[in-house]
Write an enzyme that holds these catalytic residues in place. Structure first.
Site, mmCIF file in Angstrom:
data_model
loop_
_atom_site.group_PDB
_atom_site.id
_atom_site.type_symbol
_atom_site.label_atom_id
_atom_site.label_comp_id
_atom_site.label_asym_id
_atom_site.label_seq_id
_atom_site.Cartn_x
_atom_site.Cartn_y
_atom_site.Cartn_z
ATOM 1 N N GLN A 114 3.744 67.643 22.396
ATOM 2 C CA GLN A 114 4.309 67.709 23.522
ATOM 3 C C GLN A 114 5.788 68.388 23.387
ATOM 4 O O GLN A 114 6.433 69.104 24.167
ATOM 5 C CB GLN A 114 4.233 66.800 24.622
ATOM 6 C CG GLN A 114 4.164 67.366 26.047
ATOM 7 C CD GLN A 114 2.899 67.696 26.309
ATOM 8 O OE1 GLN A 114 1.828 67.331 26.210
ATOM 9 N NE2 GLN A 114 2.980 68.732 27.371
ATOM 10 N N LYS A 117 5.712 71.839 22.263
ATOM 11 C CA LYS A 117 5.188 72.862 23.086
ATOM 12 C C LYS A 117 6.143 72.833 24.415
ATOM 13 O O LYS A 117 6.382 74.050 24.969
ATOM 14 C CB LYS A 117 3.784 72.212 23.638
ATOM 15 C CG LYS A 117 3.087 72.833 24.838
ATOM 16 C CD LYS A 117 1.936 72.186 25.379
ATOM 17 C CE LYS A 117 1.046 71.715 24.413
ATOM 18 N NZ LYS A 117 -0.202 71.058 24.903
ATOM 19 N N LYS A 129 3.658 61.270 26.620
ATOM 20 C CA LYS A 129 2.012 61.212 26.625
ATOM 21 C C LYS A 129 1.956 60.005 27.150
ATOM 22 O O LYS A 129 2.524 59.011 26.641
ATOM 23 C CB LYS A 129 1.425 61.890 25.425
ATOM 24 C CG LYS A 129 0.067 62.372 26.043
ATOM 25 C CD LYS A 129 0.114 63.681 26.609
ATOM 26 C CE LYS A 129 -1.470 64.197 26.883
ATOM 27 N NZ LYS A 129 -1.403 65.454 27.216
ATOM 28 N N GLY A 168 -1.974 65.343 34.669
ATOM 29 C CA GLY A 168 -3.346 65.273 34.294
ATOM 30 C C GLY A 168 -3.499 65.456 32.795
ATOM 31 O O GLY A 168 -2.929 66.014 32.281
ATOM 32 N N ASP A 169 -4.910 65.276 32.556
ATOM 33 C CA ASP A 169 -5.271 65.540 31.155
ATOM 34 C C ASP A 169 -6.786 65.050 31.447
ATOM 35 O O ASP A 169 -7.229 64.978 32.208
ATOM 36 C CB ASP A 169 -4.438 64.692 30.062
ATOM 37 C CG ASP A 169 -4.927 65.298 28.651
ATOM 38 O OD1 ASP A 169 -4.132 66.053 28.433
ATOM 39 O OD2 ASP A 169 -5.681 64.377 27.867
ATOM 40 N N SER A 380 3.154 72.988 35.429
ATOM 41 C CA SER A 380 3.628 71.743 35.730
ATOM 42 C C SER A 380 5.026 71.799 36.051
ATOM 43 O O SER A 380 5.697 71.278 37.211
ATOM 44 C CB SER A 380 3.266 70.382 34.754
ATOM 45 O OG SER A 380 1.889 70.467 34.916
#
Length: 448
Positions: A114, A117, A129, A168-169, A380
């Site tokens: 992350q 990214k 995360k 979310g995930d 997001s």
């Protein structure tokens, strides 16, 4: 691949000693460090400041008990996690995964990925995360609510709109985000943009649901365009049938492709006439049934048990949108043998290192996850911006911003690949472009 650089070899050795029995995390770290060798050679200041030594260690790791009561009155216990990996360029940002497979290795690999990214989006967000081994499948709304409230009671101590903004995930959809946000608001007595993926009635962003799948296709289209082609007239295989897969299928179709296969954990369906997305949405989003039901409802469609077989379906473009390491070397070779030209990753780390090596050796266009699937976190961040302004953009405005962000990600990754590695090696390019922004910020902050 063995490390040629002594410094990076030493960093990776230390990571292995400190994180034994965490294969997903070690895989993610190794893949990034291997691509940073040309950067380290050109930037001795990064080595001297120990930037990479610090980057591979999370700034904060939070592990906690989540106790809740099921509908029969029995007390249940799960384990919750939040790894706040790096905040050099902004507040921690990353999803909450609710799935029985969740463990420290998986959450750490996701949090580490992350960082890069989020940096690639060009927006001011750091990497983190979280999640739990709780499984929402088969649970009542009341059980999910009680779990989410207990989970947030602890997590609320560690997050905030300017500190850490979860999303979310897998397993964490609109229902779960709603329950978590309600509990956060009750505990903190404040209405802030602390979670993203919220409902439209309480601060959510239009186009967020579609963003990862749409962004994947915008990135893929730009990759194709740079190589003189497009989605038009191409056959496409999309693994998965969740949020990312559904909206990747929708956008690929809009761009002129024909999606002929989708899957879930039970197997895959093939429809050579083109997947009917309205049927998939009814089955997966409304009725929450297995993908096999598609074959019962659409004449001519076939269901095959076992998910890995989807990569034997002949296609021009493959979009893995299910889970990590779903394409191994054998599956990669099957795609290559069947004439696949493009693989772009919608899931997080869906291709093994051996599969990626096979794709690159065969000359396929390959879009790595941290670049290709960044559309979700980008949107997001756009939701965070809207929350800060107390304002909402239209669907078209958000979608246009998303498209430009994905085009920018491709161009920045390609530029970095040309400067430091091999032009068009987007695995190296994405890692390097994302890393340099974070590294320069860390250098500016001093040793912290």
């Amino acid at each position: 691949m063995a490390f040629k650089n002594e410094y990076l070899a030493g960093v990776y050795e230390d990571v292995c000693k400190r994180n034994p029995n965490e294969p997903e995390f070690l895989q993610a770290v190794k893949e990034v460090l291997e691509t940073l060798e040309p950067v380290v050679e050109k930037r001795p200041d990064i080595v001297a400041a120990g930037v990479i030594d610090r980057l591979v260690e999370p700034e904060r790791a939070i592990i906690f008990r989540v106790s809740w009561v099921d509908d029969s009155g029995k007390v249940r216990v799960n384990r919750g996690y939040r790894y706040q990996f790096n905040s050099a360029i902004g507040p921690y940002k990353g999803g909450i995964r609710l799935h029985p497979s969740v463990n420290p290795s998986i959450i750490k690999f996701l949090g580490f990925e992350q960082i890069f990214k989020n940096s690639l989006t060009g927006l001011p967000i750091g990497g983190g995360k979280g999640g739990s081994d709780f499984d929402p499948k088969g649970k009542s709304d009341g059980e999910v609510m009680r779990f989410c409230q207990s989970f947030m009671t602890e997590l609320a101590k560690h997050i905030g709109a300017d500190t850490d903004v979860p999303a979310g995930d897998i397993g964490t959809g609109a229902r779960e985000i709603g329950y978590m946000y309600g509990q956060y608001k009750r505990l903190r007595n404040e209405f802030t943009g602390v979670l993203t993926g919220k409902g439209l009635t309480y601060g959510g962003s239009l186009a967020r649901k579609e963003a990862t799948g749409y962004g994947l296709c915008y990135f893929t289209e730009e990759m194709l365009k740079n190589n003189g082609t497009s989605f038009a007239g191409k056959t496409v295989v999309v693994s998965g049938s969740g949020n990312v897969a559904i909206y990747a299928t929708e956008k690929a179709t809009q761009l002129g492709g024909k999606v002929i296969a989708m899957s879930d954990s039970s197997g895959y369906v093939v429809d050579n006439d083109g997947i009917k997305l309205d049927v998939v949405k009814q089955i997966k989003e409304v009725e929450r049934l297995r993908i096999s039901e598609y074959a019962n409802r659409v004449p001519g469609a076939q269901f095959f048990p076992g998910c890995s077989g989807i990569w034997t379906v002949k296609c021009d473009i493959a979009l893995p949108c299910a889970t990590q390491n779903e394409i191994n070397e054998e599956s990669a070779k099957a795609l290559i043998a069947n004439g696949c030209q493009v693989v772009a990753e919608g899931a997080n780390m869906p291709s093994t290192p051996e599969a990626i090596a096979a794709f690159q050796a065969a000359g396929l266009l390959f879009g790595p996850a941290k670049a290709a699937n960044a559309g979700g976190v980008a949107t997001s961040a756009l939701e965070m911006s809207q929350n800060s302004m107390r304002y909402s953009w239209t669907f078209e405005e958000v979608d246009a911003k998303l498209k430009q962000i994905m085009i920018g990600i491709y161009n920045n990754a390609y530029k970095a690949s040309a400067e430091y590695a091999t032009p068009g090696d987007l695995v190296a390019g994405a890692n390097i472009a994302g890393f340099l922004k974070v590294a320069d910020a860390m250098l500016a902050h001093g040793v912290i």
